[in-house]
Design an enzyme around this catalytic site. Structure first.
Site, short mmCIF file in Angstrom:
data_model
loop_
_atom_site.label_atom_id
_atom_site.label_comp_id
_atom_site.label_asym_id
_atom_site.label_seq_id
_atom_site.Cartn_x
_atom_site.Cartn_y
_atom_site.Cartn_z
N GLY A 139 41.27 33.60 49.06
CA GLY A 139 40.07 32.76 49.05
C GLY A 139 40.40 31.34 48.63
O GLY A 139 39.81 30.38 49.15
N ASP A 152 38.69 35.90 36.02
CA ASP A 152 39.67 36.79 36.66
C ASP A 152 40.18 37.88 35.72
O ASP A 152 40.82 38.84 36.17
CB ASP A 152 40.86 35.97 37.19
CG ASP A 152 40.47 35.14 38.41
OD1 ASP A 152 39.42 35.43 39.03
OD2 ASP A 152 41.21 34.19 38.73
C1 S3P Z 1 40.39 30.08 41.38
C2 S3P Z 1 39.08 30.03 41.00
C3 S3P Z 1 38.27 31.22 40.78
C4 S3P Z 1 39.14 32.45 40.58
C5 S3P Z 1 40.21 32.56 41.63
C6 S3P Z 1 41.11 31.34 41.56
C7 S3P Z 1 41.11 28.80 41.61
O1 S3P Z 1 37.43 31.43 41.89
O2 S3P Z 1 38.35 33.61 40.57
O3 S3P Z 1 40.99 33.70 41.42
O4 S3P Z 1 42.35 28.80 41.66
O5 S3P Z 1 40.43 27.79 41.71
P1 S3P Z 1 36.04 30.68 42.07
O6 S3P Z 1 36.32 29.26 42.34
O7 S3P Z 1 35.38 31.36 43.25
O8 S3P Z 1 35.29 30.89 40.80
#
Ligand code: S3P
Length: 433
Positions: free
Chosen positions: A96, A318
């Site tokens: 993601g 996380d």
């Molecule tokens: C992350 C932000 C978080 C986290 C993901 C990594 C990042 O997600 O849960 O594992 O590296 O910016 P969200 O931005 O959806 O909160």
């Protein structure tokens, strides 16, 4: 009962900082050298999409401290508009962070592109990506349900923005910042609840408090000079080893060189407050990030964990799966509120935790923004099948509980651990006394 002892020097490099180092390197002018880049699948996906958009880079093996093998990434770029139109959709796999943060960069490039992912990523919400990028002038199309594929018609005329983040998300903050770096004017990103701040630290962005909110200032069209990055060990990976030490009687483990940035280290405060045997040693600052060693000494008397402050939730987002499983196994209880965001991760983590904890005999109650573990009603006698839901953190949280307590667990799709922690099982074996 198993006991785990020793020194951990091979924890994966931080996933969040690795993604950003690669993306910022691609936006910089000159040669960027990233020392200790993560070999996890997610970070490799970021390198893959960069290459797919015309960035040339190479990965090398090198010897780091304690004689451990490390990965170095070297890339050369010519600044904010160094990207080429991709020949095919860019595959982000399970990541993601790759999809969302790279969307911010692609929105500011004068060509069309498309981002796709695996079956888990294709279900995750992307409206949070499309909304600010459309306001900044890019064309962004999603599926009818607001998910990937993300089809982007980028523009060199991206507009500056003042953007109030609708969710506490470092990925959304970063994608807006990356797009805003290309705008003809200064942008402001406003965070009602703060999230991890690596992007601000690594880009040297100014920020201040106003009316209880954090305001981040992004200058437009400023040259980013290439600079070297060093990636410390991942606190989100350290959390699994910490939980192992806290669950297995007689254990004593030291974890070296972990990123202790306060926007990532809330899990340590939560555990310390609950009476865990933890201490931080050898704390120092490298590349703007606080780094140190975590010493875990198993001791009796951990209090049940209760997590409800939205800011604490955001800073431990996380680590919550591991904290929940740890608290359930150590105390029979756990309570979580204000954490609806957990339903938007690699799986619906609230549901995934509840389903699996129930299989293990815990009485749970689930509500929209969290869940509660009330007690352990029974201890199953045979092997329990744990559903990973294709989610590395779900798989590892239960694997740790199984290892530490000697419970027989059969975890589905266990290879998913490679998303963030390829040497997970090897490292656990090395600690078994
Ligand atoms: C992350 C932000 C978080 C986290 C993901 C990594 C990042 O997600 O849960 O594992 O590296 O910016 P969200 O931005 O959806 O909160």
């Amino acid at each position: 009962m198993r006991v785990f002892k020793g020194e951990v020097t091979t924890l994966p490099p931080d996933k969040s900082i690795s993604h950003r180092a690669a993306l910022i390197g691609a936006l910089s002018e000159g040669i960027t050298e990233i020392t200790n880049f993560s070999g996890g699948f997610d970070n490799q996906s970021t390198l893959g999409v960069l290459q797919g958009a015309g960035i040339s880079l190479r990965q090398e093996e090198m010897q780091g401290a304690f004689g451990r093998p490390m990965r170095r990434v070297v890339m050369e770029s010519r600044g904010l508009w160094s990207f080429q139109p991709p020949e095919s959709p860019l595959m982000c796999n399970n990541s993601g962070s790759t999809m969302r943060m790279f969307a911010g960069i692609l929105a500011a490039q004068p060509f069309a592109s498309e981002l796709v992912g695996d079956s888990s990523l294709m279900k995750r919400p992307m409206k949070r990506v499309a909304d600010p990028l459309r306001l900044m002038g890019a064309g962004v199309e999603l599926s009818q349900s607001g998910t990937a594929p993300i089809r982007i018609q980028g523009t060199k005329e991206i507009k500056p923005i003042e953007y109030l983040l609708p969710v506490p998300s470092a990925q959304v903050k970063s994608l807006v910042a990356f797009a805003a770096l290309h705008a003809d004017g200064e942008s402001r990103i406003i965070e009602p609840v703060r999230s991890r701040d690596h992007t601000e630290v690594m880009l040297g962005l100014e920020s201040f408090e106003s009316e209880g909110k954090r305001v981040i200032v992004v200058p437009g069209r400023k040259t980013i000079e290439a600079k070297p990055f060093y990636i410390p060990a991942d606190p989100s990976a350290a959390c699994f080893i910490v939980a192992l030490g806290l669950l297995a009687r007689g254990s004593e483990i030291i974890i070296r060189d972990v990123c202790l940035n306060p926007t990532r280290a809330a899990f340590l405060d939560i555990l310390l407050e609950a009476g865990a045997g933890l201490s931080i040693e050898n704390q120092r600052v490298i590349g703007g990030e606080s780094i140190g060693d975590i010493l875990v000494r198993n001791k009796a008397g951990l209090d049940p964990l209760v997590i409800s402050d939205p800011q604490v939730v955001a800073f431990a987002i996380d680590e919550i799966p591991m904290l929940a499983v740890l608290s359930a196994f150590a105390t029979g209880q756990f309570e979580l509120h204000n954490a609806a965001e957990l339903r938007t991760k690699e799986s619906d983590r609230i549901d995934a935790l509840v389903v699996n904890l129930q299989r293990l005999g815990f009485e749970c109650e689930q509500y929209p923004d969290g869940f509660m573990v009330k007690s352990r009603m029974r201890t199953p006698s045979g092997t329990v099948v744990i559903e990973s839901f294709d989610d590395h953190r779900i798989a590892m949280s239960f694997a740790i509980a199984g290892k530490a307590t000697g419970s027989a667990l059969d975890i589905t799709d266990i290879n998913v651990v490679g998303v963030s922690f390829p040497n997970f099982f090897e490292l656990l074996e090395g600690l078994e006394a």
